[in-house]
Design an enzyme around this catalytic site. Structure first.
Site: not given
Length: 336
Positions: A185, A247, A251, A282
């Site tokens: 990121d 979002w 992961d 965000r």
């Protein structure tokens, strides 16, 4: 009198013989002197032909030792702050060793790995400048050969981080024979340069102690922020899922892909793996998507076909910039 004349003639003959011998030996030197405008050099230091110079340089390169496993210039803990921001031009001046497209290779040793650093991106130029400011010196001290790829999602459709990571892998494969892939990121900065951006015998989680989580792993399966895969490891798990829009959860999906393929995740010690996040609101278009939990619950059955093998995208623009390669892509939009 006759004796004096005879002696003089003998001396002249000797001098003439020496002069002829000198000229025959000095010819190459004199020719070089005329060409270069300099003073003749001793025979053992005469310049050689250009191909001989190439041979000498190649021989020197062949003699380069492998870079050490533990790079000698690492300093350990770093002070990371975001109160000042440099321009890309200033960052470039501070890191003159980085070549066009964001490439670097150490000159004094042979790197252990060729590393592609892949960053999913959209509207984060402010964060990118901070990332480059800190990471470029760290990566130089770590002595890897690397290339930096910024993969930007075009348009304003819902963001898809994992799919952009797959795109980065596919595009990096087209260059330089990379054998290690760091997926990062843009808002995560390591606080210790001994946290090596390098691949290992297992997939590696490099952001395992983030300030956001009080420098602790929030849960065992957390695998976000910065992760490292060798080429074979990435292909073994079929890369990342392409189906997580917005979002969350991608992961966790990746962690399950690793474990379901019989691998484990390696993490550095918590003191080494400390990272700092650039705090921000965000992004619009990256809101929490409840549908992602449905995708995750099916991943055991879909992971073999959903991933790198099913990746579809189109490149809109490829830019070789001084500090990175930026690739803008169309990756489609989420299903309605």
């Amino acid at each position: 009198m006759k004796r004096k004349v005879f002696a003089a003639l003998a001396l002249s003959h000797s001098l003439l013989s020496c002069l002829l011998l000198y000229n025959s030996n000095a010819g190459p030197r004199l020719r070089h002197w005329r060409q270069t405008g300099g003073t003749p050099r001793p025979p053992d230091s005469l310049p050689t032909a250009s191909n001989a110079t190439v041979v000498i340089e190649t021989s020197k390169a062949d003699q380069l030792a492998k870079c050490p496993v533990d790079p000698p210039e690492l300093v350990g803990p770093l002070r990371i702050t975001f109160d000042q921001e440099q321009s890309l031009e200033e960052i470039g001046e501070l890191n003159p060793y980085v070549t066009l497209g964001g490439r670097y290779k150490p000159k004094d040793c042979e790197p252990l790995q060729r590393i592609a650093i892949i960053i999913p991106f959209r509207n984060r130029d402010h964060h990118l400048r901070h990332w480059l400011y800190y990471l470029l010196p760290i990566l130089r001290r770590q002595q890897g050969e690397y290339g930096i790829f910024i993969i930007e999602q075009a348009g304003d459709n819902t963001f898809n981080r994992a799919k952009l990571l797959n795109v980065g892998f596919a595009e990096a494969l087209k260059e330089n024979g990379y054998d290690c892939f760091i997926f990062s990121d843009v808002d995560i900065i390591p606080e210790n340069d001994k946290n090596l951006y390098r691949c290992g015998s297992n997939p590696r989680h490099l952001a395992c102690a983030m300030d956001k989580f009080k420098y602790r792993l929030p849960y065992k399966g957390y695998f976000g922020g910065v992760v490292a895969f060798s080429k074979d490891q990435y292909l073994k798990i079929n890369g990342f899922s392409n189906n997580y829009w917005g979002w969350g959860t991608e992961d966790d999906d990746t962690y399950m892909r690793v474990t379901l393929n019989g691998m484990i995740v390696d993490r550095p010690d918590n003191k080494i793996g400390r990272t700092k996040m650039i705090r921000h609101e965000r992004d619009k278009g990256n809101e929490v998507n409840e549908k992602n939990y449905v995708v995750y619950n099916r991943m055991k059955f879909t992971r073999h076909r959903d991933g790198y093998k099913s990746l579809q995208y189109s490149v809109i623009k490829l830019e070789k910039r001084p500090l990175f390669t930026k690739i803008t892509v169309d990756i489609g939009k989420p299903p309605s």
